[in-house]
Enzyme design. Structure first.
Site, PDB file in Angstrom:
ATOM      1  N   GLY A 168       0.837  -1.200   0.000  1.00 21.82           N
ATOM      2  CA  GLY A 168       0.000   0.000   0.000  1.00 21.82           C
ATOM      3  C   GLY A 168       0.868   1.244   0.000  1.00 21.82           C
ATOM      4  N   GLY A 169       0.337   2.298   0.627  1.00 22.38           N
ATOM      5  CA  GLY A 169       1.059   3.575   0.652  1.00 22.38           C
ATOM      6  C   GLY A 169       2.389   3.474   1.372  1.00 22.38           C
ATOM      7  N   GLY A 400      23.774  13.956 -29.059  1.00 23.92           N
ATOM      8  CA  GLY A 400      23.210  14.372 -27.771  1.00 23.92           C
ATOM      9  C   GLY A 400      23.860  13.636 -26.620  1.00 23.92           C
TER      10      GLY A 400
END
Ligand code: HXC
Length: 510
Positions: A168-169, A400
């Site tokens: 979860g969180g 680049g």
């Protein structure tokens, strides 16, 4: 019963966490207990435990609070190799290590202690997440922790060990820290577990596949270090800390200078320009004792990052890896390197960049995955870094990617190149096809003309001399002289001042 005996019994009961049965269950899962973990990580006898007597305190529906020893987390301070650290370890034997109000308050207190004392923080996660019975109080707790993870980011090193579930969180606290360590068959991290996925999406997935140690080190990159056992993970933590200062104000710890165990010769770059080689051999030939600690070793292997020492001084190394995908830069490699550069810069660790890359990876997949946005992070982190930055161009440095891999133009303190360096706007084949397209098409033998033009282009540009003639490369040297030059280059490079310390912060999240 005497007061002394009562006290001792009370302490002993609290130190047993969820009790003998729960601890046995923990061991059967192949896991150490929270207290054993703390003892194993810290120098012997160095642990000073705080808040052992803190009690569960919250609104809840019917928890047996007497069972919640220390509210399911051990906190305090100790030493690793004689250097102070702050530590917390969630105790799965107490309500599944779930996070309630008092549990969170203990973690917050030790985090504040780490921030105030300016010492590293080690968090051991082994928890079912928000303590369901405590409702919003546990959410409050997570918020307080996230706030501190963020405000102390770049101030003290924060290390997270995932030694059980982290669901979860709860996963966002480790994700906000600097380095995450996972252990085979023990660590699980996910936002929603297999059961929810089955219910919502009808998909079957095991916890290991969804969020196990290999998943997070090789696929998601959420974790930086993979270990087969908890003990191996503890050794990794100790080794990592040996390279790091305790905080952003301290100088990284210097060790005795040692020569590399392997010599660097010009055989390290194959005669055939297209042939791959292992950049780790170059690193081993440059750094003290050939001792290199890779970070994110299993993730985005086309770029290598990690810590080493040169002349005793800790440095961060970023190196293209020709052995994987020819060392191209892609979304994951850019993210991996950018985050590492930013960590080193925050903690005053000088950067050594080894360049051999054909460029950013072309293709629809990469474009749609946001290679522009992710590639920009690499440019940003190098440009932003004010620590000494030394760059060695070993072979290809095109377009680049030449700029991005810490070119002089992004503020390198020194750019060194080997005679095998190829510094150009793009590869010879692509360049010849574009520039001489009409001439090739109009010729009697287009293929022969094409090859001739490629050769001409290579002769003119696939070398370090054009860049050196313009001062974009400072020093040309050969592999066996490189270590001495790199040492001198770091010695003479100072901290850079971008003159913008008045700004609040930039706007690229890494
Ligand atoms: C309260 C919990 C708990 C939780 C586990 N326990 N998770 N108690 N709150 N979140 C308790 C169990 O009731 C059990 O108590 C003991 O811990 C051990 O759990 P088991 O289920 O027996 O262990 P195991 O079979 O190994 O399974 C571990 C587990 C599972 C996978 C972690 O317990 C689980 O799925 N828990 C819920 C995970 C979850 O959904 N968390 C998200 C919460 S919401 P007894 O008394 O029987 O020993 C969230 C949002 C946060 O976290 C948002 C922050 C931003």
């Amino acid at each position: 019963m005497s007061l002394k005996t009562m006290f001792r019994e009370f302490v002993s009961k609290l130190q047993k966490g969820g009790g003998d049965v729960a601890q046995e269950k923990q061991r059967k899962r192949g896991k150490l207990t929270a207290r054993e973990r703390v003892d194993e990580i810290l120098d012997s006898e160095s642990f000073l435990e705080t808040d052992l007597f803190v009690e569960h305190s919250s609104t809840d529906f019917g928890m047996d609070t007497k069972k919640l020893a220390g509210d399911g987390v051990i906190t305090g301070f100790g030493k690793i190799d004689q250097r102070p650290v702050a530590i917390f370890a969630q105790d799965f034997t107490v309500a599944g290590g779930s996070l309630g109000k008092a549990h969170a308050a203990k973690i917050v207190k030790v985090m504040d202690g780490a921030g105030n004392k300016k010492i590293p923080l080690i968090g051991i996660n082994d928890s079912g997440g928000a303590r369901i019975q405590e409702g919003v109080d546990s959410l409050y707790g997570y918020g307080e922790i996230f706030l501190r993870n963020t405000t102390f980011s770049g101030v003290i090193p924060q290390l997270s060990l995932i030694l059980g579930p982290c669901a979860g969180g709860a996963v966002y606290s480790p994700a906000l820290t600097d380095f995450v360590f996972v252990v085979e068959k023990i660590s699980n991290m996910f936002i929603t577990g297999p059961q929810v996925i089955k219910t919502v999406l009808g998909e079957d997935v095991s916890p290991e596949v969804l969020g196990g140690a290999i998943t997070h080190t090789a696929i998601t990159g959420n974790a930086h270090f993979y270990a087969k056992t908890e003990f191996e993970a503890f050794e990794q933590i100790k080794r990592l800390l040996s390279f790091l200062p305790a905080n952003c104000l301290e100088t990284p710890p210097r060790a005795e200078s040692k020569p590399p165990l392997k010599e660097l010769t010009d055989k390290v770059i194959p005669d055939n320009r297209r042939k791959a080689y292992d950049v780790i051999d170059v690193i081993h030939g440059l750094v003290d004792d050939s001792d290199f600690m890779q970070v994110h070793e299993l993730y985005a292997k086309n770029i290598v990052v990690g810590f080493a020492r040169i002349d005793g001084k800790p440095i961060g190394i970023i190196a293209n890896q020709p052995k994987f995908l020819a060392g191209v830069l892609d979304v994951n490699a850019s993210d991996k390197a950018a985050r590492f550069i930013r960590f080193c810069d925050a903690f005053g660790i000088s950067l050594l960049t080894l360049v051999d890359t054909p460029g950013y990876l072309p293709g629809v997949d990469q474009e749609h995955a946001g290679v522009i946005r992710h590639g920009a992070k690499l440019l940003y982190s190098y440009s932003e870094a004010t620590v000494p930055k030394v760059t060695l161009i070993m072979r290809k440095a095109y377009g680049g990617a030449y700029i991005a891999m810490c070119s002089r133009h992004l503020g390198a303190s020194s750019v060194i190149a080997w005679p095998t360096a190829e510094i150009a706007v793009m590869g010879a084949e692509g360049a010849a096809n574009i520039v001489f397209r009409k001439e090739i098409a109009a010729s009697e033998d287009p293929e022969a003309t094409r090859q001739k033009k490629i050769q001409e282009y290579e002769d003119k540009f696939a070398n370090p001399y054009v860049a050196a003639s313009k001062g974009y490369v400072d020093i040309l040297t050969e592999p066996n002289k490189t270590r001495d030059i790199v040492i001198k280059a770091f010695e003479y490079a100072g901290e850079q001042d971008h003159g913008n310390s008045f700004r609040r912060h930039g706007n690229i999240p890494l």
